[in-house]
Design a protein around this motif. Structure first.
Motif, PDB file in Angstrom:
ATOM      1  N   PRO A 283       5.564  -7.822  -4.897  1.00 15.31           N
ATOM      2  CA  PRO A 283       6.686  -8.652  -5.603  1.00 15.31           C
ATOM      3  C   PRO A 283       7.890  -8.823  -4.439  1.00 15.31           C
ATOM      4  O   PRO A 283       8.228  -8.026  -3.453  1.00 15.31           O
ATOM      5  CB  PRO A 283       7.272  -7.353  -6.529  1.00 15.31           C
ATOM      6  N   GLU A 284       8.512 -10.009  -4.718  1.00 12.31           N
ATOM      7  CA  GLU A 284       9.461 -10.359  -3.379  1.00 12.31           C
ATOM      8  C   GLU A 284      10.579  -9.496  -3.140  1.00 12.31           C
ATOM      9  O   GLU A 284      10.797  -9.207  -1.752  1.00 12.31           O
ATOM     10  CB  GLU A 284      10.182 -11.629  -4.073  1.00 12.31           C
ATOM     11  N   ILE A 285      11.194  -8.647  -3.999  1.00 15.50           N
ATOM     12  CA  ILE A 285      12.118  -7.753  -3.585  1.00 15.50           C
ATOM     13  C   ILE A 285      11.489  -6.715  -2.586  1.00 15.50           C
ATOM     14  O   ILE A 285      12.462  -6.252  -1.992  1.00 15.50           O
ATOM     15  CB  ILE A 285      12.693  -7.204  -5.022  1.00 15.50           C
ATOM     16  N   PHE A 286      10.189  -6.282  -2.657  1.00 16.39           N
ATOM     17  CA  PHE A 286       9.785  -5.428  -1.751  1.00 16.39           C
ATOM     18  C   PHE A 286       9.392  -5.853  -0.377  1.00 16.39           C
ATOM     19  O   PHE A 286       8.896  -5.196   0.428  1.00 16.39           O
ATOM     20  CB  PHE A 286       8.733  -4.603  -2.608  1.00 16.39           C
ATOM     21  N   GLN A 287       9.279  -7.306  -0.092  1.00 12.38           N
ATOM     22  CA  GLN A 287       8.642  -7.714   0.999  1.00 12.38           C
ATOM     23  C   GLN A 287       9.557  -7.353   2.294  1.00 12.38           C
ATOM     24  O   GLN A 287       8.910  -7.587   3.187  1.00 12.38           O
ATOM     25  CB  GLN A 287       8.516  -9.078   0.793  1.00 12.38           C
ATOM     26  N   CYS A 288      10.659  -7.163   2.031  1.00 15.65           N
ATOM     27  CA  CYS A 288      11.735  -6.910   3.361  1.00 15.65           C
ATOM     28  C   CYS A 288      11.417  -5.350   3.839  1.00 15.65           C
ATOM     29  O   CYS A 288      11.782  -5.173   4.957  1.00 15.65           O
ATOM     30  CB  CYS A 288      13.047  -6.915   2.831  1.00 15.65           C
ATOM     31  N   PHE A 289      10.571  -4.649   3.201  1.00 14.44           N
ATOM     32  CA  PHE A 289      10.324  -3.164   3.671  1.00 14.44           C
ATOM     33  C   PHE A 289       9.192  -3.255   4.698  1.00 14.44           C
ATOM     34  O   PHE A 289       8.173  -4.044   4.567  1.00 14.44           O
ATOM     35  CB  PHE A 289      10.087  -2.303   2.526  1.00 14.44           C
ATOM     36  N   SER A 290       9.074  -2.464   5.519  1.00 11.56           N
ATOM     37  CA  SER A 290       8.247  -2.020   6.322  1.00 11.56           C
ATOM     38  C   SER A 290       6.797  -1.377   5.574  1.00 11.56           C
ATOM     39  O   SER A 290       6.927  -1.071   4.537  1.00 11.56           O
ATOM     40  CB  SER A 290       8.402  -0.903   7.513  1.00 11.56           C
ATOM     41  N   ASP A 291       5.523  -1.634   6.245  1.00 13.13           N
ATOM     42  CA  ASP A 291       4.603  -0.947   5.363  1.00 13.13           C
ATOM     43  C   ASP A 291       4.584   0.485   5.196  1.00 13.13           C
ATOM     44  O   ASP A 291       4.252   0.827   4.278  1.00 13.13           O
ATOM     45  CB  ASP A 291       3.234  -1.307   6.289  1.00 13.13           C
ATOM     46  N   ALA A 292       5.433   1.083   6.139  1.00 11.78           N
ATOM     47  CA  ALA A 292       5.431   2.734   5.854  1.00 11.78           C
ATOM     48  C   ALA A 292       6.425   2.964   4.659  1.00 11.78           C
ATOM     49  O   ALA A 292       6.057   3.750   4.065  1.00 11.78           O
ATOM     50  CB  ALA A 292       6.050   3.131   7.188  1.00 11.78           C
ATOM     51  N   TRP A 293       7.321   2.060   4.612  1.00 12.91           N
ATOM     52  CA  TRP A 293       8.169   2.288   3.412  1.00 12.91           C
ATOM     53  C   TRP A 293       7.776   1.843   2.214  1.00 12.91           C
ATOM     54  O   TRP A 293       7.976   2.373   1.036  1.00 12.91           O
ATOM     55  CB  TRP A 293       9.692   2.011   3.574  1.00 12.91           C
ATOM     56  N   LEU A 294       6.738   0.570   2.142  1.00 10.17           N
ATOM     57  CA  LEU A 294       6.124   0.405   0.933  1.00 10.17           C
ATOM     58  C   LEU A 294       5.079   1.460   0.551  1.00 10.17           C
ATOM     59  O   LEU A 294       5.306   1.841  -0.688  1.00 10.17           O
ATOM     60  CB  LEU A 294       5.418  -0.939   1.251  1.00 10.17           C
ATOM     61  N   ASP A 295       4.547   2.192   1.511  1.00 10.25           N
ATOM     62  CA  ASP A 295       3.862   3.385   0.966  1.00 10.25           C
ATOM     63  C   ASP A 295       4.724   4.364   0.251  1.00 10.25           C
ATOM     64  O   ASP A 295       4.364   4.928  -0.730  1.00 10.25           O
ATOM     65  CB  ASP A 295       3.140   4.069   2.274  1.00 10.25           C
TER      66      ASP A 295
END
Length: 326
Positions: A283-295
């Motif tokens: 989702p667009e709101i989460f695309q600014c975060f790094s992969d580590a922080w998406l985890d």
């Protein structure tokens, strides 16, 4: 200008056996009823059961806040005393608001508790009503939020109403900021069972899915309840972090049947956990975060409470040197 009131008694010792009795521990304060209408009501502090106002000690000129519960009936009294009991017990931490004794009762304003007065407003105002904050400052604020909540958990309670509005900002002499957790009106003992209830309030966007009623049919009476755990507060803190770092709410409520944004996130997360989805498809709101922080966010917003990220794991993630943003 704050109204001057008579000197209040000193805070008594606190311990595990600390107990309040509405008949013994509430002081009738007759003279206060004549000035309460002239007190400065604090912004965003008027709710359905309580409001807050700034006052000042006569002798020391110290300013404090009064949290005033509008009714004096027995039910309100018991709710007030339970909140005060928890608030006083968890006060002994730099990131939790200090609540003082004795408690008071006014014929006009009902039950009253005395708390610290923040000079910087609440965290929602601080985040949204001034210039964007650098990542290092948001990390520092996040650490304080985790530390305050971890202390409450260590005292045996879940806060149950974690949101930006329930952290207040103290601006120090060197312009650094100290956050303190407030409002223990919904706090509950860890391990106790609580009803799943329909929520339609400002805090609903922060609540974990176990708070909301399950869709019928229910297969056992226990499904109408959930066990209060620290994981509920982890979820609310996760929403706080998303809002602080993006200035947007990811969804309105954690219910896949009623919120399409939440349903889309959980659908994406179910694939991301196993490497079958990328940051670009989030989702667009989460695309600014790094992969580590998406985890990290995928683990925070795990619908299974037992596998949700812990507060200690979140504190470790905040302390890592790598950037939160991509």
């Amino acid at each position: 200008m704050a109204i001057v009131v008579d000197k209040l008694e000193a805070l008594p010792p606190k311990g595990d056996d600390f107990c309040l009795d509405v008949r013994k521990d509430v002081v009738n304060i007759v003279n206060l009823k004549n000035v309460l209408s002239r007190l400065r009501i604090l912004p965003n502090s008027t709710g359905s059961t309580a409001r807050c106002a700034a006052v000042q000690f006569k002798d020391s000129k110290q300013q404090v806040a009064l949290k005033m519960f509008k009714q004096c009936d027995e039910e309100t009294g018991h709710r007030f005393m339970e909140e005060a009991r928890i608030a006083v017990k968890v006060s002994d931490h730099p990131n939790v608001i200090t609540t003082s004794l004795p408690l008071y009762r006014s014929e006009k304003e009902g039950f009253i508790m005395v708390i610290e007065l923040a000079n910087g407003g609440d965290l929602w105002d601080y985040v949204f009503q001034s210039k964007p904050k650098p990542e290092y400052e948001l990390r520092g604020l996040s650490r304080q939020m985790v530390d305050g909540l971890s202390h409450v958990h260590g005292c045996g309670y879940a806060h149950m109403d974690v949101k930006l509005e329930n952290f207040v900002v103290f601006v120090n002499a060197d312009n650094s900021k100290t956050l303190k957790l407030i409002d223990f009106g919904l706090a509950y003992g860890l391990g106790r069972w609580q009803d799943r209830v329909e929520m339609d309030c400002s805090g609903a966007a922060y609540y974990a899915p176990e708070r909301f009623p399950l869709q019928p049919p229910l297969y056992s009476p226990q499904e109408a309840y959930f066990c209060v755990q620290t994981s509920f507060d982890v979820w609310g803190l996760g929403i706080c972090l998303v809002v602080m770092f993006t200035l947007q709410y990811p969804w309105d409520r954690a219910d896949i049947t009623k919120d399409i944004r939440y349903a889309k996130f959980q659908e994406w997360a179910s694939h991301f956990r196993y490497g079958d989805a990328s940051r670009e498809s989030a989702p667009e709101i989460f695309q600014c975060f790094s992969d580590a922080w998406l985890d990290i966010f995928v683990s925070i917003f795990d619908e299974i409470e037992e596998t949700r990220l812990t507060m200690a794991q979140l504190r470790s993630a905040i302390d890592r040197p790598d950037s939160i943003y991509d």
